[in-house]
Design a protein around this motif. Sequence first.
Motif, PDB file in Angstrom:
ATOM      1  N   ASP A  15      -4.069 -16.721  41.357  1.00 11.30           N
ATOM      2  CA  ASP A  15      -3.770 -17.826  40.439  1.00 11.30           C
ATOM      3  C   ASP A  15      -4.555 -17.686  39.132  1.00 11.30           C
ATOM      4  OD1 ASP A  15      -2.016 -18.902  42.272  1.00 11.30           O
ATOM      5  OD2 ASP A  15      -3.494 -20.295  43.113  1.00 11.30           O
ATOM      6  N   LEU A  16      -5.779 -17.173  39.207  1.00 14.08           N
ATOM      7  CA  LEU A  16      -6.545 -16.915  37.990  1.00 14.08           C
ATOM      8  C   LEU A  16      -5.876 -15.837  37.147  1.00 14.08           C
ATOM      9  CD1 LEU A  16     -10.299 -16.972  39.138  1.00 14.08           C
ATOM     10  CD2 LEU A  16      -9.173 -18.569  37.579  1.00 14.08           C
ATOM     11  N   ALA A  17      -5.380 -14.796  37.807  1.00  9.79           N
ATOM     12  CA  ALA A  17      -4.672 -13.746  37.069  1.00  9.79           C
ATOM     13  C   ALA A  17      -3.415 -14.299  36.411  1.00  9.79           C
ATOM     14  CB  ALA A  17      -4.323 -12.596  38.019  1.00  9.79           C
ATOM     15  N   ALA A  18      -2.694 -15.172  37.114  1.00 10.29           N
ATOM     16  CA  ALA A  18      -1.492 -15.787  36.540  1.00 10.29           C
ATOM     17  C   ALA A  18      -1.845 -16.690  35.364  1.00 10.29           C
ATOM     18  CB  ALA A  18      -0.753 -16.578  37.620  1.00 10.29           C
ATOM     19  N   ALA A  19      -3.012 -17.368  35.448  1.00 12.25           N
ATOM     20  CA  ALA A  19      -3.439 -18.221  34.338  1.00 12.25           C
ATOM     21  C   ALA A  19      -3.735 -17.399  33.093  1.00 12.25           C
ATOM     22  CB  ALA A  19      -4.667 -19.023  34.754  1.00 12.25           C
ATOM     23  N   LEU A  20      -4.288 -16.195  33.276  1.00 11.00           N
ATOM     24  CA  LEU A  20      -4.514 -15.316  32.126  1.00 11.00           C
ATOM     25  C   LEU A  20      -3.185 -14.897  31.499  1.00 11.00           C
ATOM     26  CD1 LEU A  20      -7.404 -12.944  33.303  1.00 11.00           C
ATOM     27  CD2 LEU A  20      -7.559 -14.988  31.878  1.00 11.00           C
ATOM     28  N   GLN A  21      -2.218 -14.585  32.348  1.00  9.50           N
ATOM     29  CA  GLN A  21      -0.906 -14.206  31.834  1.00  9.50           C
ATOM     30  C   GLN A  21      -0.285 -15.360  31.067  1.00  9.50           C
ATOM     31  OE1 GLN A  21       2.405 -15.143  32.739  1.00  9.50           O
ATOM     32  NE2 GLN A  21       3.385 -13.515  31.524  1.00  9.50           N
ATOM     33  N   ALA A  22      -0.465 -16.593  31.570  1.00 11.26           N
ATOM     34  CA  ALA A  22       0.081 -17.761  30.880  1.00 11.26           C
ATOM     35  C   ALA A  22      -0.610 -18.004  29.546  1.00 11.26           C
ATOM     36  CB  ALA A  22      -0.060 -18.996  31.784  1.00 11.26           C
ATOM     37  N   ARG A  23      -1.877 -17.594  29.421  1.00 10.33           N
ATOM     38  CA  ARG A  23      -2.595 -17.709  28.157  1.00 10.33           C
ATOM     39  C   ARG A  23      -2.196 -16.613  27.171  1.00 10.33           C
ATOM     40  NH1 ARG A  23      -7.698 -20.390  27.865  1.00 10.33           N
ATOM     41  NH2 ARG A  23      -7.724 -19.572  25.728  1.00 10.33           N
ATOM     42  N   GLY A  24      -1.398 -15.656  27.622  1.00 12.61           N
ATOM     43  CA  GLY A  24      -0.963 -14.561  26.763  1.00 12.61           C
ATOM     44  C   GLY A  24      -1.931 -13.408  26.693  1.00 12.61           C
ATOM     45  N   VAL A  25      -2.869 -13.312  27.667  1.00 12.16           N
ATOM     46  CA  VAL A  25      -3.834 -12.212  27.660  1.00 12.16           C
ATOM     47  C   VAL A  25      -3.144 -10.931  28.123  1.00 12.16           C
ATOM     48  CG1 VAL A  25      -6.055 -11.392  28.524  1.00 12.16           C
ATOM     49  CG2 VAL A  25      -5.701 -13.842  28.142  1.00 12.16           C
ATOM     50  N   LYS A  26      -3.185  -9.912  27.260  1.00 14.44           N
ATOM     51  CA  LYS A  26      -2.490  -8.655  27.546  1.00 14.44           C
ATOM     52  C   LYS A  26      -3.426  -7.465  27.635  1.00 14.44           C
ATOM     53  CE  LYS A  26       1.530 -10.315  24.913  1.00 14.44           C
ATOM     54  NZ  LYS A  26       2.383 -10.085  23.713  1.00 14.44           N
ATOM     55  N   GLY A  27      -4.643  -7.610  27.144  1.00 16.15           N
ATOM     56  CA  GLY A  27      -5.552  -6.481  27.151  1.00 16.15           C
ATOM     57  C   GLY A  27      -6.948  -6.875  26.752  1.00 16.15           C
TER      58      GLY A  27
END
Length: 487
Positions: A142-154
């Motif tokens: 869920d933390l990884a999904a939250a990063l994706q939702a924040r637009g973190v790509k790299g």
Amino acid sequence: MTVTRRWVLAGLLAGVSLPAGAEAPATSPLPRRRGAGAAALPAVGGAEPLVAAAKLGGAVGFVLADAETGEVLEAVAPDVALPPASVMKVLTAGFALDRLGPGHRFATRVLATGPLVGGVVQGDLVLAGGGDPVLDTDMLGDLAAALQARGVKGVTGRYLVWTGALPALERIDAEQPDFVGYNPAVGGLNLNFNRVYFEWKRAGKDWALSMDARAERFVPPVRMARVKVARRSLPVFTYEGRADAELWTVADEAMGKGGGRWLPVRHPWLYAGEVFQTLCAAQGLALPAPILAETAPVGAELARHDSPALESILRDMLFHSTNLTAEVSGLHASQAASLRGSARAMQEWARLRHGLGAHVVDHSGLGGAARVSAGDLVRLLVGLRDSALPGLLKNHGMRDAKGKKQPGHPVQVVAKTGTLNFTSALAGYILPPGGRRLAFAILSADVPRRAALAEVERERPPGGEAWVKRARNLQAQLIERWAGLYA
């Protein structure tokens, strides 16, 4: 010694707070039951034949007391100090609730040391543990999904893992076998109770082996823990710890057609770091190899997971007897720099707050050197009778003389069990319908027999199962007797 007169326990004033450094009183006034004119309960005796018939060897000590007044109704060897096993978790729960509060939560955070520009962190990404004892792979997912939702790509910098919220322990108790999952490492970042799942299946003349960090929704493979089959009968497992890996071998003659079991993790930061890296990759975020952070991170919070409230965590700990949860809770409560220091802090808290003379070596009861008397345990239970603790204890149920549960019995028993090799303990409350609440503790241990075990015998010692059955039958007989007298 059997006590057939009322024996008033020392130090039973619930909620008494002594100043730091103050000495615990040798005796204290008898706590008054709320409400006027509560009649004293009659003391009983004559339990020695039950103890003798159990044929446990070693020593047996027990105490039954009125939980409201502290008056002892029956006791055998009340001051004999014996290993408490997992009943130590009752003391840990009281300590953690007092120091941290029932609403305390543990936070696991993902931080960025630089700004997020175009989806790329301009600096380091940090997985920062807060010591959460119940963090699992799904929560990291869920933390990884939250990063994706924040637009973190790299990330332009490093991928750091910080575990400094708690001291790092490679294992709870050095005397346990390497492969038992209930004796894992402990630290500021714990995943899946610091266990990795080993599964094997027969594949022709060989076996298909896998190691993973499974939860309900995510089952990522694990590379840092590896296993090979060895052509032998014993030992069943061997372990070698390296800086970047944990290497296991398993005896082929013990494998059968297939199976699975949880093995302990000794490098929890590397385990959690790798699993989070894998989960982030599934969200399109490629992270470099994890590096252990040496100092507390400072940065902007990108994602966060808060644990359930401590009260809920302790309820599950007492129900499942989870050693890692006990150690994390105690270490957080003490804020000590080592497990030894933390155990001493809890021991001193128990002495000053409740008048206990216990010897504490850890927070889970896994260490066999811990000692506490049945009298001390009852002092604690009486002192905590109005706290959250009674409501967190497991419904043990009434049992017959052979230890079988009696569904629908009007008397309730809420208690914590504890079992080590040739050690069995039970402590809690008896709740008769319409009657007065009783506090009890029953300890049995054959310490010389336990000490004589070879390491290979410790998981399943010869005669151990039969011994525990007799000890538990004695517990059931005593409780059934007390319930019959006071219900």
